[in-house]
Scaffold this active site. Structure first.
Site, PDB file in Angstrom:
ATOM      1  N   GLU A  22      89.271 137.661-103.136  1.00 24.92           N
ATOM      2  CA  GLU A  22      87.910 138.065-102.818  1.00 24.92           C
ATOM      3  C   GLU A  22      86.982 136.860-102.672  1.00 24.92           C
ATOM      4  OE1 GLU A  22      84.784 140.047-101.631  1.00 24.92           O
ATOM      5  OE2 GLU A  22      86.792 140.925-101.844  1.00 24.92           O
ATOM      6  N   ASP A 249      41.878 111.595-103.333  1.00 24.86           N
ATOM      7  CA  ASP A 249      41.414 110.774-104.450  1.00 24.86           C
ATOM      8  C   ASP A 249      42.571 110.383-105.370  1.00 24.86           C
ATOM      9  OD1 ASP A 249      38.830 110.927-103.572  1.00 24.86           O
ATOM     10  OD2 ASP A 249      38.220 112.525-104.941  1.00 24.86           O
ATOM     11  N   LYS A 271      39.237 105.917-106.414  1.00 22.19           N
ATOM     12  CA  LYS A 271      38.096 105.272-107.053  1.00 22.19           C
ATOM     13  C   LYS A 271      38.337 105.311-108.555  1.00 22.19           C
ATOM     14  CE  LYS A 271      34.566 106.481-103.604  1.00 22.19           C
ATOM     15  NZ  LYS A 271      34.129 105.119-103.292  1.00 22.19           N
ATOM     16  N   GLY A 302      39.608 115.604-106.400  1.00 27.71           N
ATOM     17  CA  GLY A 302      39.933 116.197-107.687  1.00 27.71           C
ATOM     18  C   GLY A 302      38.786 117.051-108.180  1.00 27.71           C
ATOM     19  N   GLY A 303      39.107 118.167-108.862  1.00 32.01           N
ATOM     20  CA  GLY A 303      38.066 119.039-109.394  1.00 32.01           C
ATOM     21  C   GLY A 303      37.366 119.813-108.295  1.00 32.01           C
ATOM     22  N   ILE A 307      30.891 118.244-107.289  1.00 28.26           N
ATOM     23  CA  ILE A 307      30.521 117.697-108.597  1.00 28.26           C
ATOM     24  C   ILE A 307      31.092 116.289-108.746  1.00 28.26           C
ATOM     25  CG2 ILE A 307      30.753 117.971-111.096  1.00 28.26           C
ATOM     26  CD1 ILE A 307      30.722 120.964-110.707  1.00 28.26           C
ATOM     27  N   ALA A 333      36.618 119.990-113.731  1.00 30.50           N
ATOM     28  CA  ALA A 333      37.275 119.621-114.987  1.00 30.50           C
ATOM     29  C   ALA A 333      36.610 120.248-116.196  1.00 30.50           C
ATOM     30  CB  ALA A 333      37.301 118.102-115.128  1.00 30.50           C
ATOM     31  N   MET A 384      34.006 111.048-117.332  1.00 33.39           N
ATOM     32  CA  MET A 384      34.178 109.595-117.251  1.00 33.39           C
ATOM     33  C   MET A 384      33.464 108.880-118.395  1.00 33.39           C
ATOM     34  SD  MET A 384      33.749 109.275-113.083  1.00 33.39           S
ATOM     35  CE  MET A 384      32.483 110.547-112.942  1.00 33.39           C
TER      36      MET A 384
END
Length: 462
Positions: A22, A249, A271, A302-303, A307, A333, A384
């Site tokens: 089989e 980014d 950055k 990002g995020g 903002i 974030a 940051m």
């Protein structure tokens, strides 16, 4: 990825199958769909095997193979269901220069055959590196139900029409045409009636696309979210999948970039605070230059795109250049961090406002209304802020903030390696140096039990 998926051209290729049970028949049922020349080696072949090989016009040899029998074979399948015999067959196949698969023996095989959904010429292969064949079959079953049986006819019509589509400019214009056909016009055509002529519909669609202006592209400024690809919006994922150029980014994760087309051009424009950065004017020029060449550009941030992401500067540059643009928001974030600790950033009876601020700007440490931030029950999300932790601590204490004011540090919010570190304002500067990833400081809130909020991502500390 241990096994690299490829599609092998089987037209006129020689393939050997060794076995008489089989397992051998199961492989043959799949291989009979190809254009290969198949030779089956089977001593005392069972009637069903004899009939199957004969009905499909292939060759049956009523003995086990020798090395010269396998010379020139592209693939060799051994399905005798006898470990010693399979190992001997595999050695012969490799000696003859063929790739070998031993059925149900991952370690002894040079390649594996995936689960397959066949809508010829559309073929979907599903593999799990041999780790979870039951899961592969479940995915196959799901896709069999999702993909209409007429999908192959749709693809065959499109394949025959491809030379005419070369009248459209290469790149985005052609992709737009095929997306229109396969995702809208084609399925609509099949839904109306089976007897309609796909070629006529394709020609009508092509005429409409030829009348469009394909010379100027577009830029979409897209928030990628905090890093976890599952937290991207559906619109963001769709735009990323269509992009010709992705300008991204530093904090956009590889998992998010993996969602883009592999053929897209990826341009990193990172950055970093107090570190190397791509000049904003250069980023603006990249967006404009690629859009003017007709590309669909995704400026991936990002995020959230609005903002701390230079959104106004970039849209103003696009307006000045006459480039069409749009903005797609993402989870910022601060939202990911509050979800991680299971706390609201606004609460009745505690705070009627929320401060979202950056600890430094292009000139250094950012100026803030420290007196307002030092008031009791103030809640702030500080981006940051690692390098500025001592300054933040000092300014707030000077303005009368309580030393015991709670601060929660969320490192790598939403990532698998996320950490949550509670402290107080008077211990902030001593706590931050132990953290190495991007950090959101949540001033005025403490972690709750967050077991029900992103449980697979949270590693909440006591």
């Amino acid at each position: 990825m241990q096994h690299f998926p490829i599609y092998l051209d089987t037209a006129h290729a020689n393939i050997a199958v060794i076995g008489n049970g089989e397992a051998a028949l199961a492989k043959l049922r799949l291989l009979f769909k190809t254009q290969a020349c198949i030779t089956v080696f089977a001593p005392d072949a069972e009637p069903e095997l004899v009939r199957a090989v004969r009905d499909h016009g292939h060759t049956l040899v009523a003995r086990l193979p020798e090395v010269q029998d396998l010379t020139g074979m592209r693939l060799v399948y051994s399905a005798t269901e006898d470990d010693a015999q399979d190992a001997a067959n595999a050695a012969l196949g490799r000696a003859a220069g063929a790739l070998v698969n031993i059925v149900d023996n991952l370690k002894g095989s040079d390649f594996i055959t995936p689960a397959i959904v066949d809508r010829d010429p559309v073929v979907v292969a599903i593999g799990t590196e041999g780790a979870a064949p039951v899961l592969a079959r479940a995915i196959k079953k799901d896709m069999e139900e999702r993909l209409p049986t007429a999908l192959g006819r749709l693809a065959q019509a499109g394949k025959a029409f491809r030379p005419k589509v070369e009248a459209l400019p290469f790149g985005r214009a052609r992709r737009d045409f095929w997306e229109d056909y396969y995702l809208k016009a084609g399925p609509d055509l099949l839904a109306q009636a089976d007897h309609l002529d796909p070629q006529a519909a394709l020609q009508d669609l092509l005429d409409r696309h030829l009348a469009r202006d394909h010379h100027t592209g577009r830029v979409d400024l897209v928030g990628a979210g905090p890093g976890n690809a599952e937290l991207m919006t559906l619109r963001a994922r769709r735009l990323l999948d269509r992009a010709d150029v992705v300008i991204h980014d530093r904090l956009v994760t590889p998992e998010v970039l993996e969602l883009a087309r592999r053929e897209a051009l990826f341009i990193a424009v990172g950055k970093e605070g107090f570190g190397p950065s791509t000049p904003q004017d250069h980023i603006n020029a990249l967006m404009v230059d690629h859009a003017r060449k007709g590309a669909h550009v995704v400026r991936l941030k990002g995020g959230d795109a609005a903002i701390f992401a230079r959104l106004d500067e970039e849209t103003e540059a696009l307006d000045a250049a006459g480039i069409d643009w749009g903005v797609t928001p993402g989870i910022t974030a601060a939202s990911a961090a509050s979800a991680a600790i299971g706390r609201s950033l606004t609460r009745r009876g505690r705070n009627t406002g929320l401060h979202i601020l950056t600890a430094h700007d292009k000139d250094g440490i950012a100026a803030q209304d420290w007196a307002a931030l030092a008031r009791p029950d103030t809640v702030a999300a500080i981006y940051m802020g690692k390098r500025a932790a001592r300054v933040i601590q000092g300014r707030l204490l000077m303005q009368g903030a309580a030393p015991a004011t709670p601060v929660t540090l969320v490192e790598n919010a939403s990532h698998p390696d996320q950490t949550i570190t509670p402290c107080t304002l008077d211990t902030l500067a001593q706590t931050v140096p132990a953290l190495h990833g991007p950090v959101v400081m949540l001033l005025g809130v403490t972690p709750a039990r967050a077991a029900d909020v992103l449980p697979e991502l949270n590693e909440v500390t006591a």
